[in-house]
Design an enzyme around this catalytic site. Structure first.
Site, PDB file in Angstrom:
ATOM      1  N   GLN A   1       0.848  -1.201   0.000  1.00  0.00           N
ATOM      2  CA  GLN A   1       0.000   0.000   0.000  1.00  0.00           C
ATOM      3  C   GLN A   1       0.881   1.248   0.000  1.00  0.00           C
ATOM      4  OE1 GLN A   1      -2.632  -0.345   3.415  1.00  0.00           O
ATOM      5  NE2 GLN A   1      -3.933  -1.834   2.397  1.00  0.00           N
TER       6      GLN A   1
ATOM      7  N   GLU B   1      14.522  -1.293  -0.339  1.00  0.00           N
ATOM      8  CA  GLU B   1      13.946  -2.326   0.528  1.00  0.00           C
ATOM      9  C   GLU B   1      14.846  -3.555   0.579  1.00  0.00           C
ATOM     10  OE1 GLU B   1      10.207  -3.713  -0.980  1.00  0.00           O
ATOM     11  OE2 GLU B   1       9.625  -4.643   0.921  1.00  0.00           O
TER      12      GLU B   1
ATOM     13  N   ARG C   1      15.788 -11.816  -2.612  1.00  0.00           N
ATOM     14  CA  ARG C   1      16.647 -12.539  -3.554  1.00  0.00           C
ATOM     15  C   ARG C   1      18.073 -12.618  -3.006  1.00  0.00           C
ATOM     16  NH1 ARG C   1      16.504  -9.959  -9.173  1.00  0.00           N
ATOM     17  NH2 ARG C   1      16.978 -12.044  -9.912  1.00  0.00           N
TER      18      ARG C   1
ATOM     19  N   LEU D   1       7.953  17.166   2.394  1.00  0.00           N
ATOM     20  CA  LEU D   1       6.876  17.427   3.359  1.00  0.00           C
ATOM     21  C   LEU D   1       5.494  17.429   2.715  1.00  0.00           C
ATOM     22  CD1 LEU D   1       5.880  18.229   6.188  1.00  0.00           C
ATOM     23  CD2 LEU D   1       6.359  20.615   5.586  1.00  0.00           C
TER      24      LEU D   1
ATOM     25  N   ARG E   1      -3.820   8.180   4.556  1.00  0.00           N
ATOM     26  CA  ARG E   1      -3.630   6.921   5.285  1.00  0.00           C
ATOM     27  C   ARG E   1      -4.005   7.003   6.761  1.00  0.00           C
ATOM     28  NH1 ARG E   1      -3.738   3.067   1.397  1.00  0.00           N
ATOM     29  NH2 ARG E   1      -2.310   3.604  -0.285  1.00  0.00           N
TER      30      ARG E   1
END
Ligand SMILES: Cc1cc2nc3c(=O)[nH]c(=O)nc-3n(C[C@H](O)[C@H](O)[C@H](O)COP(=O)(O)OP(=O)(O)OC[C@H]3O[C@@H](n4cnc5c(N)ncnc54)[C@H](O)[C@@H]3O)c2cc1C
Length: 235
Positions: free
Chosen positions: A86, A97, A101, A185, A195
């Site tokens: 999301q 990230e 792998r 910002l 969110r």
């Protein structure tokens, strides 16, 4: 003079299973004011807190949001993969990230305290915890068994010589992942608006609330102005 500030402030979320850490920030309310005032060659003038506040409120109220883009934040986030999916729909952020792998995962899985029931009125939402405690207990046990089975199977496939990039498809998207995320910002406040909202999933909402708390001391006037003029409508 403004300096890049090294910060390491973190907040735990999801009952301590995930976190969001503010690694660093660059700029503050004054940066917004200076960036806006360069238009009329007044960016180096002395600051007056009342005038600065009025200007920031004017900018946000009237969608003159580009001065907000000169303030940036870098976060380190640990969250379940289904939340990262999301999160990464927000394309104006920069991300890096951990890779399934390159590495074998740490096998941390998000385990909700309570399983929530399907909302009837909102197809994408849940509607509070399932009330039957014995049902909750059974769901928790079933889930724990499933996680154990998934991990065993992953190990079995790795032992059989299967590559990490393939074996990972056996793991559920409740697996925790970790990523760096940098954002300005304006786009952060937009993220929080979307969110920390009744329509957003409870888990990502916790991260949005935590980030607002982390940036509030750095840009208190902008956060207050955003809440006043653009704040989430949580009906
Ligand atoms: C409650 C909720 C439910 C959702 N459900 C779904 C769902 O079921 N399925 C699904 O696929 N997504 C879903 N989304 C994701 C949603 O569609 C957006 O992708 C996400 O909220 C990111 O918003 P954004 O595009 O404004 O943010 P960003 O990607 O950060 O973009 C910020 C702004 O930049 C501009 N921008 C960025 N990229 C482009 C571009 N390529 N072209 C033009 N303008 C651009 C737009 O003005 C945009 O508002 C959901 C989001 C929320 C909050």
């Amino acid at each position: 003079m403004e300096l890049v500030t090294p910060i390491q402030l973190g907040l735990l979320v999801l009952q301590g299973q995930g976190f969001v850490t503010l690694i660093s920030s660059d700029g503050d309310d004054r940066r917004i004011v200076n960036a806006a005032r360069v238009s009329f060659d007044a960016d180096l003038k002395e600051h007056d807190p009342d005038r600065d506040k009025k200007l920031i409120n004017y900018l946000i109220r009237n969608d003159h949001t580009s001065p907000l883009e000169h303030v940036t934040f870098t976060f380190l986030i640990e969250c379940p993969i289904f939340i990262a999916r999301q999160w990464m729909r927000h394309r104006t952020w920069s991300y890096n990230e951990v890779s399934g792998r390159y590495t074998e995962p740490r096998m941390n899985f998000y385990e909700p305290r309570e399983w929530r029931q399907q909302s009837v009125s909102n197809k994408q939402a849940s509607a509070g915890a399932i009330q039957d405690e014995s049902k909750q207990d059974k769901l928790r046990v079933d889930y724990a068994n499933f996680l154990r089975y998934a991990q065993d199977l992953y190990a079995e496939f790795i032992d059989a010589g299967v590559s990490r990039e393939m074996a990972r498809i056996l793991l559920p998207n409740s697996l925790m992942t970790r990523f760096y995320a940098t954002v300005d910002l304006h786009n952060l406040l937009r993220f929080i608006q979307l969110r920390d909202h009744a329509h957003a999933q409870q888990e990502i909402r916790e991260y949005a609330i935590a980030m607002r708390e982390l940036i509030q001391p750095i840009v208190p006037v902008a956060v207050e102005a955003w809440n006043t003029h653009k704040g989430a409508k949580n009906e």
